[in-house]
Design an enzyme around this catalytic site. Sequence first.
Site, mmCIF file in Angstrom:
data_model
loop_
_atom_site.group_PDB
_atom_site.id
_atom_site.type_symbol
_atom_site.label_atom_id
_atom_site.label_comp_id
_atom_site.label_asym_id
_atom_site.label_seq_id
_atom_site.Cartn_x
_atom_site.Cartn_y
_atom_site.Cartn_z
ATOM 1 N N SER A 45 10.890 3.709 9.184
ATOM 2 C CA SER A 45 10.992 5.128 9.560
ATOM 3 C C SER A 45 12.089 5.286 10.592
ATOM 4 O O SER A 45 12.321 4.381 11.411
ATOM 5 C CB SER A 45 9.674 5.618 10.166
ATOM 6 O OG SER A 45 9.839 6.929 10.686
ATOM 7 N N TYR A 92 2.940 4.451 16.143
ATOM 8 C CA TYR A 92 3.527 4.472 14.792
ATOM 9 C C TYR A 92 4.995 4.058 14.852
ATOM 10 O O TYR A 92 5.454 3.214 14.063
ATOM 11 C CB TYR A 92 3.391 5.890 14.217
ATOM 12 C CG TYR A 92 4.141 6.113 12.925
ATOM 13 C CD1 TYR A 92 3.587 5.744 11.702
ATOM 14 C CD2 TYR A 92 5.413 6.697 12.930
ATOM 15 C CE1 TYR A 92 4.278 5.958 10.518
ATOM 16 C CE2 TYR A 92 6.108 6.913 11.748
ATOM 17 C CZ TYR A 92 5.541 6.539 10.549
ATOM 18 O OH TYR A 92 6.227 6.737 9.365
HETATM 19 P P1 NAP Z 1 1.286 9.577 2.272
HETATM 20 O O1 NAP Z 1 1.656 10.673 1.353
HETATM 21 O O2 NAP Z 1 0.298 9.827 3.366
HETATM 22 O O3 NAP Z 1 0.789 8.332 1.390
HETATM 23 C C1 NAP Z 1 0.339 7.181 2.027
HETATM 24 C C2 NAP Z 1 -0.022 6.159 0.982
HETATM 25 O O4 NAP Z 1 -0.438 4.955 1.652
HETATM 26 C C3 NAP Z 1 -1.174 6.580 0.099
HETATM 27 O O5 NAP Z 1 -0.931 6.094 -1.204
HETATM 28 C C4 NAP Z 1 -2.369 5.839 0.705
HETATM 29 O O6 NAP Z 1 -3.406 5.558 -0.230
HETATM 30 C C5 NAP Z 1 -1.700 4.557 1.128
HETATM 31 N N1 NAP Z 1 -2.428 3.823 2.147
HETATM 32 C C6 NAP Z 1 -2.822 4.230 3.391
HETATM 33 N N2 NAP Z 1 -3.482 3.249 4.021
HETATM 34 C C7 NAP Z 1 -3.529 2.198 3.168
HETATM 35 C C8 NAP Z 1 -4.092 0.907 3.211
HETATM 36 N N3 NAP Z 1 -4.757 0.472 4.312
HETATM 37 N N4 NAP Z 1 -3.963 0.090 2.143
HETATM 38 C C9 NAP Z 1 -3.300 0.506 1.029
HETATM 39 N N5 NAP Z 1 -2.743 1.725 0.930
HETATM 40 C C10 NAP Z 1 -2.860 2.564 1.969
HETATM 41 O O7 NAP Z 1 2.567 8.971 3.008
HETATM 42 P P2 NAP Z 1 4.150 9.012 2.709
HETATM 43 O O8 NAP Z 1 4.726 10.075 3.543
HETATM 44 O O9 NAP Z 1 4.421 8.938 1.261
HETATM 45 O O10 NAP Z 1 4.555 7.648 3.425
HETATM 46 C C11 NAP Z 1 4.899 6.467 2.739
HETATM 47 C C12 NAP Z 1 5.624 5.567 3.727
HETATM 48 O O11 NAP Z 1 6.776 6.251 4.232
HETATM 49 C C13 NAP Z 1 4.787 5.199 4.956
HETATM 50 O O12 NAP Z 1 5.013 3.860 5.316
HETATM 51 C C14 NAP Z 1 5.327 6.123 6.036
HETATM 52 O O13 NAP Z 1 5.168 5.597 7.332
HETATM 53 C C15 NAP Z 1 6.786 6.186 5.634
HETATM 54 N N6 NAP Z 1 7.504 7.350 6.165
HETATM 55 C C16 NAP Z 1 7.154 8.620 5.815
HETATM 56 C C17 NAP Z 1 7.846 9.693 6.368
HETATM 57 C C18 NAP Z 1 7.528 11.110 6.026
HETATM 58 O O14 NAP Z 1 8.049 12.024 6.692
HETATM 59 N N7 NAP Z 1 6.705 11.384 5.021
HETATM 60 C C19 NAP Z 1 8.879 9.455 7.271
HETATM 61 C C20 NAP Z 1 9.188 8.151 7.620
HETATM 62 C C21 NAP Z 1 8.510 7.100 7.047
HETATM 63 P P3 NAP Z 1 -4.644 6.609 -0.480
HETATM 64 O O15 NAP Z 1 -4.057 7.782 -1.209
HETATM 65 O O16 NAP Z 1 -5.622 5.852 -1.303
HETATM 66 O O17 NAP Z 1 -5.148 6.966 0.889
#
Ligand code: NAP
Length: 248
Positions: A143, A157
């Site tokens: 991130s 985080y």
């Molecule tokens: P999201 O929509 O909240 O999705 C999170 C995913 O992670 C879901 O599939 C969830 O599964 C899974 N997950 C959570 N805890 C887990 C665990 N203990 N074991 C296995 N799976 C788990 O998040 P996103 O925004 O797509 O984020 C994906 C990645 O991008 C993350 O690493 C996040 O930190 C990074 N990121 C996101 C942003 C942003 O603005 N969105 C920015 C920077 C970085 P369930 O559906 O079963 O809960």
Amino acid sequence: MSKVVLITGASRGIGRATAILLATQGWSVGVNYASNAAAAETTAREVEASGGKACLVQANVANEAEVSAMFDTVERMLGPLEALVNNAGVVAPSAPLADMSVERMRSVFDVNVLGAFLCAREAARRMSTDRGGKGGAIVNVSSAAARLGSPNEYIDYAASKGAIDTMTIGLAKELGPRGVRVNAVRPGLIETEIHASGGQPGRAARLGATAPLGRAGHADEIAAAIVWLLSDAASYTTGALLDVTGGR
Ligand code: NAP
């Protein structure tokens, strides 16, 4: 035979978008999720509709035994692994460090750091050419928070993503001679459900407007960077931390 990738946290958001884009390019996809089975099934259906094979696998990435079983299942169902997208991640509600509980910090570090390490370790064991693997590529989803620090929101985080950047640099050096490239994508503010899970559903739109490109990003725009890093077009790229932030 198609190439096999495991994507952690592929039930929604960036993980789902990456699964679907890889499927359009003929990859077979291990679709991991933690608890949202219905959402993960939707991803798997979309992968298949896009021309890929899907293998749905529930596992908590922070649990060593579940991670090892997850990799076994994906390889048994789809074939030898050639790529890992270390994408599962969590945030907790906004708070200054002074008000964070140890339970909250532990759960963020467990999923974002230990979980990513366990999955990268398992991929290294299976993909390294000196261990009988075919080589391949790992993309860690870090991130921009790793360099911004996320003050008053979630320093825990941000620091967990700093650990991912360091792991990316070190593991790229370990695995380069063993046929595995390791890179990270550092997204900025992307429209997914992660912001609501941290108690701020409007966060990406609100803060995204302040980025040089004037908007939040879409999961597809992160998926495109991940897919490029996994592809042969990135054959000389390893140890890179690729910001996809609209300039933020
Ligand atoms: P999201 O929509 O909240 O999705 C999170 C995913 O992670 C879901 O599939 C969830 O599964 C899974 N997950 C959570 N805890 C887990 C665990 N203990 N074991 C296995 N799976 C788990 O998040 P996103 O925004 O797509 O984020 C994906 C990645 O991008 C993350 O690493 C996040 O930190 C990074 N990121 C996101 C942003 C942003 O603005 N969105 C920015 C920077 C970085 P369930 O559906 O079963 O809960």
